[in-house]
Design a protein around this motif. Structure first.
Motif, PDB file in Angstrom:
ATOM      1  N   SER A 114      11.161   5.045 -28.219  1.00  0.00           N
ATOM      2  CA  SER A 114      12.604   5.181 -28.064  1.00  0.00           C
ATOM      3  C   SER A 114      12.949   5.108 -26.585  1.00  0.00           C
ATOM      4  CB  SER A 114      13.033   6.536 -28.626  1.00  0.00           C
ATOM      5  OG  SER A 114      12.476   7.556 -27.850  1.00  0.00           O
ATOM      6  N   GLY A 115      14.264   5.053 -26.302  1.00  0.00           N
ATOM      7  CA  GLY A 115      14.714   4.922 -24.913  1.00  0.00           C
ATOM      8  C   GLY A 115      14.228   6.055 -24.036  1.00  0.00           C
ATOM      9  N   GLY A 116      14.302   7.261 -24.552  1.00  0.00           N
ATOM     10  CA  GLY A 116      13.877   8.418 -23.766  1.00  0.00           C
ATOM     11  C   GLY A 116      12.382   8.372 -23.485  1.00  0.00           C
ATOM     12  N   MET A 117      11.614   7.962 -24.498  1.00  0.00           N
ATOM     13  CA  MET A 117      10.163   7.852 -24.344  1.00  0.00           C
ATOM     14  C   MET A 117       9.832   6.814 -23.283  1.00  0.00           C
ATOM     15  SD  MET A 117       8.355   9.816 -26.190  1.00  0.00           S
ATOM     16  CE  MET A 117       8.601  10.917 -27.547  1.00  0.00           C
ATOM     17  N   LYS A 118      10.563   5.682 -23.325  1.00  0.00           N
ATOM     18  CA  LYS A 118      10.304   4.624 -22.351  1.00  0.00           C
ATOM     19  C   LYS A 118      10.549   5.139 -20.945  1.00  0.00           C
ATOM     20  CE  LYS A 118      11.503   0.799 -25.201  1.00  0.00           C
ATOM     21  NZ  LYS A 118      12.631   0.003 -25.557  1.00  0.00           N
ATOM     22  N   GLN A 119      11.630   5.922 -20.791  1.00  0.00           N
ATOM     23  CA  GLN A 119      11.914   6.432 -19.463  1.00  0.00           C
ATOM     24  C   GLN A 119      10.821   7.402 -19.026  1.00  0.00           C
ATOM     25  OE1 GLN A 119      13.108   5.187 -17.107  1.00  0.00           O
ATOM     26  NE2 GLN A 119      15.268   5.624 -16.871  1.00  0.00           N
ATOM     27  N   ARG A 120      10.268   8.150 -19.962  1.00  0.00           N
ATOM     28  CA  ARG A 120       9.141   9.031 -19.623  1.00  0.00           C
ATOM     29  C   ARG A 120       7.947   8.201 -19.183  1.00  0.00           C
ATOM     30  NH1 ARG A 120       9.653  14.455 -21.899  1.00  0.00           N
ATOM     31  NH2 ARG A 120      11.631  14.527 -22.990  1.00  0.00           N
ATOM     32  N   VAL A 121       7.708   7.083 -19.873  1.00  0.00           N
ATOM     33  CA  VAL A 121       6.599   6.212 -19.478  1.00  0.00           C
ATOM     34  C   VAL A 121       6.851   5.651 -18.083  1.00  0.00           C
ATOM     35  CG1 VAL A 121       5.421   4.050 -19.991  1.00  0.00           C
ATOM     36  CG2 VAL A 121       5.982   5.626 -21.837  1.00  0.00           C
ATOM     37  N   MET A 122       8.104   5.259 -17.828  1.00  0.00           N
ATOM     38  CA  MET A 122       8.451   4.735 -16.508  1.00  0.00           C
ATOM     39  C   MET A 122       8.150   5.775 -15.427  1.00  0.00           C
ATOM     40  SD  MET A 122       9.321   1.708 -16.388  1.00  0.00           S
ATOM     41  CE  MET A 122       9.771   1.741 -14.662  1.00  0.00           C
ATOM     42  N   SER A 153       0.826  -1.202   0.000  1.00  0.00           N
ATOM     43  CA  SER A 153       0.000   0.000   0.000  1.00  0.00           C
ATOM     44  C   SER A 153       0.868   1.262   0.000  1.00  0.00           C
ATOM     45  CB  SER A 153      -0.920  -0.015   1.222  1.00  0.00           C
ATOM     46  OG  SER A 153      -0.129   0.099   2.391  1.00  0.00           O
ATOM     47  N   VAL A 154       2.124   1.121   0.414  1.00  0.00           N
ATOM     48  CA  VAL A 154       3.035   2.270   0.399  1.00  0.00           C
ATOM     49  C   VAL A 154       3.678   2.413  -0.968  1.00  0.00           C
ATOM     50  CG1 VAL A 154       5.127   3.216   1.408  1.00  0.00           C
ATOM     51  CG2 VAL A 154       3.487   2.003   2.854  1.00  0.00           C
ATOM     52  N   ARG A 155       4.118   1.279  -1.486  1.00  0.00           N
ATOM     53  CA  ARG A 155       4.794   1.267  -2.778  1.00  0.00           C
ATOM     54  C   ARG A 155       3.864   1.789  -3.859  1.00  0.00           C
ATOM     55  NH1 ARG A 155       6.206  -4.596  -3.071  1.00  0.00           N
ATOM     56  NH2 ARG A 155       7.291  -4.572  -1.094  1.00  0.00           N
ATOM     57  N   GLY A 156       4.351   2.625  -4.710  1.00  0.00           N
ATOM     58  CA  GLY A 156       3.526   3.107  -5.808  1.00  0.00           C
ATOM     59  C   GLY A 156       2.664   4.270  -5.401  1.00  0.00           C
ATOM     60  N   SER A 157       1.866   4.108  -4.326  1.00  0.00           N
ATOM     61  CA  SER A 157       0.950   5.193  -3.990  1.00  0.00           C
ATOM     62  C   SER A 157       1.638   6.273  -3.156  1.00  0.00           C
ATOM     63  CB  SER A 157      -0.276   4.647  -3.263  1.00  0.00           C
ATOM     64  OG  SER A 157       0.136   3.994  -2.092  1.00  0.00           O
ATOM     65  N   ARG A 158       2.596   5.894  -2.318  1.00  0.00           N
ATOM     66  CA  ARG A 158       3.248   6.915  -1.502  1.00  0.00           C
ATOM     67  C   ARG A 158       4.724   7.077  -1.862  1.00  0.00           C
ATOM     68  NH1 ARG A 158       1.631   7.324   4.452  1.00  0.00           N
ATOM     69  NH2 ARG A 158       2.171   9.459   3.875  1.00  0.00           N
ATOM     70  N   ILE A 159       5.347   5.997  -2.251  1.00  0.00           N
ATOM     71  CA  ILE A 159       6.733   6.077  -2.724  1.00  0.00           C
ATOM     72  C   ILE A 159       6.766   5.477  -4.130  1.00  0.00           C
ATOM     73  CG2 ILE A 159       9.136   5.481  -2.303  1.00  0.00           C
ATOM     74  CD1 ILE A 159       8.494   4.996   0.578  1.00  0.00           C
ATOM     75  N   GLY A 160       7.183   6.257  -5.091  1.00  0.00           N
ATOM     76  CA  GLY A 160       7.304   5.744  -6.457  1.00  0.00           C
ATOM     77  C   GLY A 160       8.760   5.496  -6.774  1.00  0.00           C
ATOM     78  N   MET A 161       9.021   4.625  -7.767  1.00  0.00           N
ATOM     79  CA  MET A 161      10.420   4.340  -8.093  1.00  0.00           C
ATOM     80  C   MET A 161      10.618   4.286  -9.598  1.00  0.00           C
ATOM     81  SD  MET A 161      12.957   1.678  -6.307  1.00  0.00           S
ATOM     82  CE  MET A 161      14.693   1.682  -6.686  1.00  0.00           C
ATOM     83  N   ALA A 203       1.953   7.721 -11.235  1.00  0.00           N
ATOM     84  CA  ALA A 203       0.521   7.487 -11.399  1.00  0.00           C
ATOM     85  C   ALA A 203      -0.179   7.489 -10.048  1.00  0.00           C
ATOM     86  CB  ALA A 203       0.278   6.175 -12.123  1.00  0.00           C
ATOM     87  N   GLY A 204       0.491   6.929  -9.028  1.00  0.00           N
ATOM     88  CA  GLY A 204      -0.125   6.883  -7.717  1.00  0.00           C
ATOM     89  C   GLY A 204       0.062   8.162  -6.929  1.00  0.00           C
ATOM     90  N   GLU A 205       0.565   9.224  -7.565  1.00  0.00           N
ATOM     91  CA  GLU A 205       0.833  10.497  -6.910  1.00  0.00           C
ATOM     92  C   GLU A 205       1.620  10.322  -5.617  1.00  0.00           C
ATOM     93  OE1 GLU A 205      -2.522  13.119  -6.968  1.00  0.00           O
ATOM     94  OE2 GLU A 205      -2.270  12.972  -9.146  1.00  0.00           O
ATOM     95  N   PRO A 206       2.819   9.785  -5.707  1.00  0.00           N
ATOM     96  CA  PRO A 206       3.598   9.537  -4.492  1.00  0.00           C
ATOM     97  C   PRO A 206       4.142  10.850  -3.905  1.00  0.00           C
ATOM     98  CG  PRO A 206       4.904   9.048  -6.408  1.00  0.00           C
ATOM     99  CD  PRO A 206       3.555   9.431  -6.924  1.00  0.00           C
ATOM    100  N   GLU A 207       4.442  10.778  -2.603  1.00  0.00           N
ATOM    101  CA  GLU A 207       5.053  11.955  -1.963  1.00  0.00           C
ATOM    102  C   GLU A 207       6.554  11.905  -2.105  1.00  0.00           C
ATOM    103  OE1 GLU A 207       2.976  11.569   2.060  1.00  0.00           O
ATOM    104  OE2 GLU A 207       2.107  10.204   0.584  1.00  0.00           O
ATOM    105  N   LEU A 208       7.068  10.691  -2.365  1.00  0.00           N
ATOM    106  CA  LEU A 208       8.516  10.540  -2.510  1.00  0.00           C
ATOM    107  C   LEU A 208       8.791   9.730  -3.774  1.00  0.00           C
ATOM    108  CD1 LEU A 208      11.469  10.601  -1.363  1.00  0.00           C
ATOM    109  CD2 LEU A 208      10.924   8.474  -0.215  1.00  0.00           C
ATOM    110  N   LEU A 209       9.699  10.234  -4.598  1.00  0.00           N
ATOM    111  CA  LEU A 209      10.083   9.491  -5.796  1.00  0.00           C
ATOM    112  C   LEU A 209      11.532   9.053  -5.630  1.00  0.00           C
ATOM    113  CD1 LEU A 209       9.332   8.637  -8.732  1.00  0.00           C
ATOM    114  CD2 LEU A 209      10.470  10.715  -9.476  1.00  0.00           C
ATOM    115  N   ILE A 210      11.748   7.760  -5.785  1.00  0.00           N
ATOM    116  CA  ILE A 210      13.123   7.264  -5.758  1.00  0.00           C
ATOM    117  C   ILE A 210      13.540   7.026  -7.196  1.00  0.00           C
ATOM    118  CG2 ILE A 210      14.644   5.445  -4.962  1.00  0.00           C
ATOM    119  CD1 ILE A 210      12.719   4.933  -2.690  1.00  0.00           C
TER     120      ILE A 210
END
Lengths: 623, 473
Positions: free
Chosen positions: A161-169, A90-98, A175-182
């Motif tokens: 392309s690679g850059g686009m994929k990283q944007r998708v990542m 429940s923390v992963r993705g929604s509060r901490i994104g990676m 997507a879960g609007e995290p407060e912290l992005l790793i």
């Protein structure tokens, strides 16, 4: 700490251990760090320093062999180490994104981009109607600066392309609007110009969402551009933790200082990067720029062209041709270092292979020491091969794992029938190992027993074994850590002066170029767009592409004037199969005129030895 | 001197395979990385146990691959059809038997010669079916006593206790061997440290348990087989245990020889196709796609049948029964090899395609190293793991293939003892009432053990050598 706001993340005495067969490995050793809401902490360190393990431990994603043996990870008041797997979800993705390093493998190749993004949406949002879910996904894509998000939503990862994929990542992580992005080395796999775009995007998103960010990186420039706080790790421990401003002005810890010293730059030309007791003292050479143009060139390449015929898509469709190298010409004087710079896919490695005649060029000539190399049979080439040798990028694939070091180094001597009998060759192997700074006991060992830097030294010794005049270096340091890169660059410099070697140095790293090269050739889509003396070209680029590359490289000096956005090149290099007409750079060029899409520009003399293929070469001074 | 050596062609081949395998293993072990991998294999208990059982099988097969013509006693020489060996010395005539026997046959002569008239159940003392017996009281239909099974047992009522006694004797005798081995292993495992970095210790405990188990089974079986037919007898009265043991050679030989034939084919064609590319690649690919589109069993059946016809017409007088069976076996392995190289070839081609792009191959080309040398020095050693993994996996498949082919009737010569032939004859035995199950069971147990061990060992080899699996442990 005078801040009244409690930190979003507070790590106290975190210790991570790995159970290996027969031993327990301490990967992270009692580290402490805090991240304030909305701020960026850069976790700097070389490979194996434990920075990625720290990030994984925070997400509860340690590999099965690893476990947290001590310490707390307090995120917004709750200790994550006490969370069960289900609670962590429940923390992963929604509060901490990676965001991970490798965009190529982080996306599922059989799922559409849209599906992967909407999967990461918070549960209550996902329950909405299909249409609204789709809208949310498309909106996320457009926020990531992806053009035509409606179309991209239904595409598969391989179509991006690679850059686009990283944007998708990043879109998935956010997507879960995290407060912290790793972000674990989010741009390491990308080209410089793409990297600049992604970093800009991250900065902008952070500002919009007031999100805290933990940026794991090995790159000082990125840390300088992005971070508010910097933490340096080494062998699982934190050696220095400071605000970005303080850190980049005056690093305190000797290790940080050593790393700063190892950064190649224009100002350090001719000086060793790595101060060490073991460095072999070499008489300071007179400036290498004294090579006079009257010297007879050692290598002359003219009109080199290498085409790859693609497999035809249909039976009657014509085969498409990829112009890997198209009309490349340069000449090289003895003792000189020419750097070939460009982004991936620009054809720089192909130039090396075709100079070596490992790849037969389709047209053009390669004249080495007055001997034409093209069009010769393998048999005729064999005696000439000892003069041109090559050092590769990847220290892991460049040495045969089944051969002992002595056999690896002797291979060339045996093939070229030089070096006398077995004992004389062994003697020479000892000498070579000493030359490249390795112990003689290395002789009987196998490659896997050595580190990346040591392997690279073995690779250099192997190339030097046949006493070449010209050494082609294909990104010899880009797989290495900063301090190891410094040692290898120092070694290459020493060897150049000791043996009078001539180098062709292929790289994408401009800081290495300005430190190391005498002359620079910048390649874009198979052509040299600008060529000239290193110092002049790096300080006063004439071609807009060169300028863009220079601006895109994250520089430490920018740290002071942060906030003011630098205009970065948009888009990504087009495919070398369908090259834009006229000047290949015109679709991305800020000063493109109608003529640019019609004619390929002729070389314009900027100064002596400095040419640029541009209709409107820049005259302004940057730097 | 036991007799005149008369090695068959397959004997030479199996011994040379062992020699080649041993030498290449020794060379491979010089590389510390390889040594570590083998140590890793042997540290897996299941692999250690399988390795020991496989070695036992191999030892039996090798014992069975030393053929000779035994010396015949003087009086027998005149009655049996025999070969005059030293005809120039008439006063000291030495005569040898016409047919070859192996060292294993010699060791097992007790049960080899103990031929009953027909079926008998395991450990029985009476025959399996009633016969007309002439006694003092007249002719009766009864189960006759066996000629050899329990022949020295005076009182049939003691049958059960005799079996128990002999089992216990066997257990007791085996302890004499097991205890010193136990002490040896305990010293061994004490000496090697239990947990040292990156240095796995072989699974000594499992090794001891397996060896002890084999010794106990062997000892009990010897005790019982001396006086009984441990696993019964088959239609013509031959001991089934003997048949099972003799089949080991056939199985191992089929597996090993076929690999010997398919290996060079796959290696040469696969690496050449991958490394050189171009028209060579096209030709090799064409060849194997064509071959693999022909149904395998059909191809084998056609080849075996036509070859048999040729053998029958041309070689029937020249050779002994053994030699003919041996030739047929060789041909079968040849045909299996010719149809079996495709899978390995594909793998090797793909790997060579990858390897030729690696930097160390490019470096060698930049030195002007000739292609042949690059292939031998750089490609071959780095293909070793694929070859090794494929060998151990394919081996069990080939043992099973022999059984299937012999069952269908296109396998080894019917006179040759093999699990396939045993199963083939069991077809009728299973249709009888009461049913004769022991032939099938024996073939099954022997084959199952071999294939299971080969598969377990293959798993461990793959874990240790496959680079894609590395780092997952």
């Amino acid at each position: 700490m005078n801040s009244v706001v409690p930190p979003l993340l507070d790590i106290r005495g975190l210790t991570v251990e790995f159970v290996m067969p027969g031993e327990i490995l301490l990967a992270v050793d009692q580290i402490n760090m805090t991240i304030q809401p909305g701020k960026t902490l850069a976790l700097l360190g070389e490979s194996g320093s434990g920075k990625s393990v720290t990030a994984l431990a925070m997400m509860g994603l340690l590999p099965t062999a690893g476990f947290i043996s001590a310490g707390d990870i307090i995120f917004d008041g709750a200790d994550l180490t006490s969370y069960s797997n289900a609670a962590m979800r429940s923390v992963r993705g929604s509060r901490i994104g990676m965001v991970f390093q490798e965009p190529m493998t982080s996306l599922d190749p059989v799922m559409t981009v849209g599906k992967q993004i909407t999967e990461a949406l918070p549960r209550e949002n996902r329950r909405a109607s299909r249409k609204s879910v789709r809208e949310q996904g498309v909106q996320l894509l457009s926020q990531m600066g992806i053009p035509e998000p409606q179309r991209r939503f239904d595409e598969f990862p391989h179509q991006l392309s690679g850059g686009m994929k990283q944007r998708v990542m990043i879109a998935i992580a956010l997507a879960g609007e995290p407060e912290l992005l790793i972000a674990d080395e989010p741009t390491t796999a990308l080209d410089v110009t793409t990297q600049a775009q992604i970093l800009d995007l991250l900065k902008q998103l952070q500002k919009e969402r007031n999100m805290a960010m933990l940026l794991v990186t090995h790159d000082f420039g990125i840390a300088a551009q992005m971070a508010d706080q910097v933490t340096v790790m080494r062998r699982g421990q934190i050696v220095e933790s400071a605000s970005a401003q303080d850190f980049f002005q005056a690093p305190q810890h000797p290790y940080s200082q050593q790393l700063f010293a190892a950064l190649p730059s224009l100002s350090k030309r001719g000086k060793p990067l790595f101060e060490s007791l073991y460095a072999i003292p070499v008489a300071q050479p007179e400036s290498s720029e004294t090579t006079t143009p009257t010297d007879k060139p050692l290598l002359e390449v003219s009109g080199l062209q290498v085409l790859f015929k693609q497999r035809s898509a249909g039976l009657f469709r014509e085969r498409e041709t990829l112009y890997a190298v198209d009309g490349v010409s340069f000449s090289l004087n003895p003792g000189e270092t020419l750097a070939i710079v460009g982004e991936s896919g620009c054809g720089k490695s192909t130039v090396i292979k075709s100079v070596l005649q490992l790849l037969r060029p389709d047209s053009g000539s390669v004249v080495f020491d007055d001997i034409e190399l093209t069009g010769r049979s393998q048999r005729q080439l064999r005696p000439l091969r000892r003069n041109l040798q090559v050092v590769f990028q990847d220290p892991y694939s460049s040495l045969n794992p089944r051969m002992r070091v002595t056999d690896i180094i002797q291979e060339g001597m045996i093939a070229q029938k030089i070096g006398g009998n077995r004992s004389q060759r062994e003697e020479r192997v000892n000498q070579l190992l000493e030359d490249v700074g390795l112990d003689i006991s290395a002789r009987e060992r196998y490659p896997h027993e050595f580190s990346g830097g040591q392997r690279q030294r073995i690779g250099i010794a192997r190339a030097l074994a046949v006493e070449p005049q010209l050494l082609l270096l294909d990104e010899p340091t880009s797989a290495l850590d900063l301090s190891v890169q410094a040692q290898i660059l120092d070694l290459l410099r020493q060897l150049q002066h000791a043996h009078g070697l001539t180098y062709i140095f292929v790289t994408h790293d401009l800081s290495v170029v300005e430190y190391f090269a005498d002359r620079v050739a910048v390649m874009y889509l198979g052509r040299i767009v600008e060529e000239g003396p290193a110092v002049e070209l790096m300080t006063r680029p004439a071609h807009p592409y060169t300028q863009a590359l220079l601006l895109a490289a994250p520089a430490i000096e920018v740290a002071q004037e942060k906030g003011e956005p630098t205009p970065h090149l948009l888009g990504e290099p087009p495919s070398p199969i369908h090259r834009p007409s006229g000047c290949h750079f015109h679709p991305r060029c800020f000063q493109a005129q109608p003529i640019c899409s019609l004619d390929y520009p002729q070389a314009v003399e900027i100064s002596i030895q400095h040419r640029a293929n541009c209709h409107f070469p820049l005259e302004t001074e940057t730097s | 001197m036991l007799g005149q050596p008369a090695l068959l062609i397959s004997d030479y081949l199996i011994w040379s395979i062992c020699l080649i395998g041993g030498i290449s293993l020794a060379i491979g072990l010089r590389n510390p990385l390889q040594r570590q991998r083998w140590r890793m294999i042997l540290s897996t208990p299941s692999a250690m146990a399988s390795a020991i059982i496989l070695l036992t099988y191999l030892a039996i097969a090798l014992l069975d691959s030393v053929h000779f013509r035994p010396l015949l006693p003087q009086d027998e020489a005149t009655t049996n059809g025999s070969i005059e060996a030293n005809s120039e010395q008439p006063n000291s005539t030495v005569t040898y038997a016409a047919s070859e026997i192996s060292l294993l046959d010699l060791l097992l002569s007790n049960i080899r010669k103990a031929e009953e008239r027909s079926y008998s159940a395991p450990l029985a003392i009476y025959a399996f079916s009633k016969e007309s017996l002439v006694t003092a009281a007249g002719t009766t239909r009864a189960y006759p006593r066996l000629l050899y099974g329990g022949a020295d047992l005076e009182n049939p009522a003691l049958h059960r206790s005799d079996i128990v006694n002999r089992t216990l004797t066997g257990l007791g005798l085996s302890l004499i061997l097991v205890i010193p081995i136990f002490l040896l292993f305990r010293r061994r495992s004490r000496r090697s440290p239990t947990l040292s970095a990156g240095n796995q210790t072989p699974a000594w405990r499992t090794a001891f348990m397996t060896i002890a188990g084999l010794l106990i089974i062997g000892s009990v079986a010897t005790q019982l087989a001396d006086h009984y037919h441990l696993l019964g007898t088959e239609k013509v009265g031959q001991d089934v245990l003997y048949l099972g043991l003799k089949s080991i050679r056939t199985g191992v030989l089929i597996g090993a020889l076929t690999l010997l034939i398919m290996l060079p084919l796959a290696l040469v064609l696969g690496t050449a196709a991958g490394y050189f590319g171009g028209w060579i690649d096209d030709a090799v690919q064409y060849l194997y796609t064509t071959l693999s589109s022909i149904p395998g069993v059909l191809l084998i059946a056609a080849a075996v049948l036509s070859v048999n016809l040729y053998l029958d017409q041309n070689l029937s007088e020249v050779t002994s029964l053994h030699q003919r069976a041996d030739l047929r076996l060789l041909l079968l392995t040849g045909i299996l090899g010719l149809t079996g190289w495709i899978g390995l070839c594909r793998l090797l081609r793909a790997e060579s395609l990858k390897l030729r792009e690696l930097d160390y191959v490019t470096a060698a080309r930049a030195f002007g190293v000739v292609d042949a040398r690059i292939l031998i020095r750089h490609l071959l050693p780095n293909l070793g793991h694929i070859v090794l993994i494929t060998i151990v996996i394919d081996f069990s498949g080939l043992v099973l293939a022999e059984a299937v082919l012999s069952y269908v009737g296109v396998g080894v010569d019917p006179s040759m003892i093999s699990w396939g032939n045993m199963i083939n004859s069991a077809r009728l035995e299973l249709a009888r009432e009461p049913l004769v199950w022991w032939s099938l069971a024996t073939a099954f147990i022997f084959m199952f053990t071999l294939v299971l061990c080969a598969n377990l060992f293959a798993d461990a080899v793959r874990d240790a050598f496959d680079p894609r699996l590395r780092g997952k442990q």
